[in-house]
Design an enzyme around this catalytic site. Sequence first.
Site, mmCIF file in Angstrom:
data_model
loop_
_atom_site.group_PDB
_atom_site.id
_atom_site.type_symbol
_atom_site.label_atom_id
_atom_site.label_comp_id
_atom_site.label_asym_id
_atom_site.label_seq_id
_atom_site.Cartn_x
_atom_site.Cartn_y
_atom_site.Cartn_z
ATOM 1 N N ASP A 134 61.400 21.873 -17.392
ATOM 2 C CA ASP A 134 62.381 22.528 -18.226
ATOM 3 C C ASP A 134 61.824 23.926 -18.516
ATOM 4 O O ASP A 134 60.631 24.178 -18.326
ATOM 5 C CB ASP A 134 62.627 21.724 -19.520
ATOM 6 C CG ASP A 134 63.967 22.078 -20.132
ATOM 7 O OD1 ASP A 134 64.525 21.254 -20.875
ATOM 8 O OD2 ASP A 134 64.473 23.184 -19.832
HETATM 9 C C1 GLC Z 1 67.116 24.692 -21.396
HETATM 10 C C2 GLC Z 1 67.572 23.251 -21.288
HETATM 11 C C3 GLC Z 1 67.852 22.815 -19.878
HETATM 12 C C4 GLC Z 1 68.384 24.001 -19.102
HETATM 13 C C5 GLC Z 1 67.256 24.991 -18.973
HETATM 14 C C6 GLC Z 1 67.696 26.274 -18.285
HETATM 15 O O1 GLC Z 1 66.121 24.810 -22.364
HETATM 16 O O2 GLC Z 1 66.748 22.269 -21.909
HETATM 17 O O3 GLC Z 1 68.807 21.753 -19.934
HETATM 18 O O4 GLC Z 1 68.835 23.591 -17.816
HETATM 19 O O5 GLC Z 1 66.658 25.306 -20.218
HETATM 20 O O6 GLC Z 1 68.609 26.954 -19.089
#
Ligand code: GLC
Length: 741
Positions: free
Chosen positions: A263
């Site tokens: 993430d």
């Molecule tokens: C965010 C979310 C994830 C998302 C990623 C990119 O923090 O937790 O679901 O795809 O970052 O935006």
Amino acid sequence: MMKLQQMILGLSLFATSAFSQTPVYLDVNQPIEKRVEDALSRMTLKEKIGMIHAQSKFSSAGVARLGIPENWMSDGPHGIRQEVLWDEWNGAEWTNDSCIAFPALTCLSATWNPQMAALFGKSIGEEARYRNKNVLLGPGVNIYRTPLNGRNFEYFGEDPYLSSQMVVPYIKGVQSNGVASCVKHFVLNNQEKWRGHINVIVDDRALHEIYLAPFKAAVQKGGCWAIMGSYNQYKNQHCCHNQYTINQILKHDWGFDGVVISDWGGVHNTEQAIHNGLDMEFGSWTNGMTWGQSNAYDHYFLADPYLKLIQEGKEGTKDLNDKVRRVLRLVFRTNMAKERHFGSFGTEAHAMAGRTIAQEGIVLLQNNSLKNVGKILPVDLNQEKKILVVGENAVKRMTIGGGSSSLKAKYEVSPLAGIKALVGDKAEVTYVRGYQSPALAEQDKKGAEVPKDEKIDPAKLRAEAVAAAKGADVVLFIGGLNKDPYQDSEGQDRTTLDMPYEQNELISALAAANPKLAVIILSGNAVSMPWVKNVPAIVEAWYGGTEAGNAIASILFGEVNPSGKLPFTFPVKLQDNGAIALGAYPGDSINETYKEGIFVGYRWADKEKIQPLFAFGHGLSYTTFEYGKPMADKKSMTADGTITFTVSVKNTGSRKGKEVVQLYISDLKSSLPRPVKELKAFNKVELAPGEEKQVSLTINKDALSYYNDVKHEWVAEPGKFVALIGSSSRDIRGKVPFELK
Ligand code: GLC
């Protein structure tokens, strides 16, 4: 002279033949694994390192020298996010990236129709492909553990079987376009509070029977090509690089051959990132969640620090090669696949797909008859000539906000617009706001929050709405939650089960002013309904996306017969939720123990004999369905066999409708505690008025198994079981005892 000419000719022939021989990695007719090995053998160390971490907000490097393209990721589960700047979160302000916003995944789940999931995946995959994204950062399959999680609207609800059945066709649909589905957030990311570090402590049974189950289906049945690690910790290791969940369970036990992506900002340690299964690091800054210099991609944990360890001989390249193999596999499955898809974007077809999904997902929760009036829904335009629409959610844009699933939609039909479009000149539609949410503080150029100094007077807004209601033939209240912080939004959890902005007071006042009231809730979470006995008609309409208003109107005025079923329980009060009743949410800011174990959602309500406000699997229709006596094709089944239950279902009403026949299994005697019943099959059928169909539901021993955390394996214990068949988890229409030999 001849000699020289012959030599030149020979050389040129050699040259062409040597070079005309397509390298294996570029030959789309070669098996992927051969292409992977060939490409890997041609890459330098730096090219390998470049491939396993971000080079921009949403892309990672390819190998231009070899003609291997970059990998481009895009949020989110409900539509393709607008292009953002290379190294910023804010939009690049392109003029050709306005997408179709599909319904939120709770709405998709509420259809209980895997064909809708397939349509959803295919459509959103086409949008991603057209926008040249080869990894879709979705869907999310985290289990709905409490009604407070800010991101529940992005997931499939409280039941692992329903989530599993719905996520598999979605993945296949996305990947049929040559776009990887990156299923998230692996694992135990069931709240937004302290999401960046909370260490979840959970017993193995709950881990396997509840929280891992949809991910296992995504990998083993959906064949997803990517998985996103979650921010939180498990066994004190961040889930973006976790020995237990990634190396042992995901890659070893389940045989996952795809890419594990972090993430954004979820990586905290180079050693663990190298050895605990992370394949690609994405993020905001270098050290996880805190601020760092921009364009810091070479400082990422899997960038220069990793390169340095290898160059100093402190790390070999075995782990690196495994990561790069997985990324190359992703490339050859998507951007360099044998068949290169083209996709399509912002199309009428996608908009209509979204409308159909929303129509199938909207849940009719209540539709009581009023004395001397009958049922409020569907609204009869021959009778009702003065329609009042009340509520900010009738006009508020819901495709924006909520965090990373926010979208720049090509258009969005609000509920009010949809209602006006359908009613046309057949009746008079008026609107009052009724309640108001505070405008979100804007940020000034320096990023400081500038609160909007507006005076909201709920009593005044309420009085205006009540006065208008008195003169209306029928009142349609459209409220619920929204995508603002502390509502249905990433980054924060809700702090109450109640709807905000004094909506409950307003609904009660409207009900007193005019009994012909329907309450339509837009939300991705359960809400309290203290007024439930005074409101004849209640609809959960979710976040329906681009075509939301048209979908809602088609249900309210009866063009479409509602057929959605709840993918999660609506408790009467917060204390009716297991995690909350046991004080097991949100944890102590460091650790959180899932004390409720496997008893999540209706499993808890059944165990504690709690009457929900609206049960898991509940949803009404404008027609009625009668069930016959269910039968089984055998009295007992063997461990390697199956058993099929059949029940006749008859449409005893006056209009066509769809019913979701649900099968729950109850294990009468087990050596370990088990829920009273668990969903193990369902089948959505359409019936014309008067039509009767035999609905069959087949299960095998998997449906009888539980995870034995002593033996660390799934066990189906011989003995007596009961199949419960019904229209919801609390509306069982028949039972069939049987045995497992
Ligand atoms: C965010 C979310 C994830 C998302 C990623 C990119 O923090 O937790 O679901 O795809 O970052 O935006």
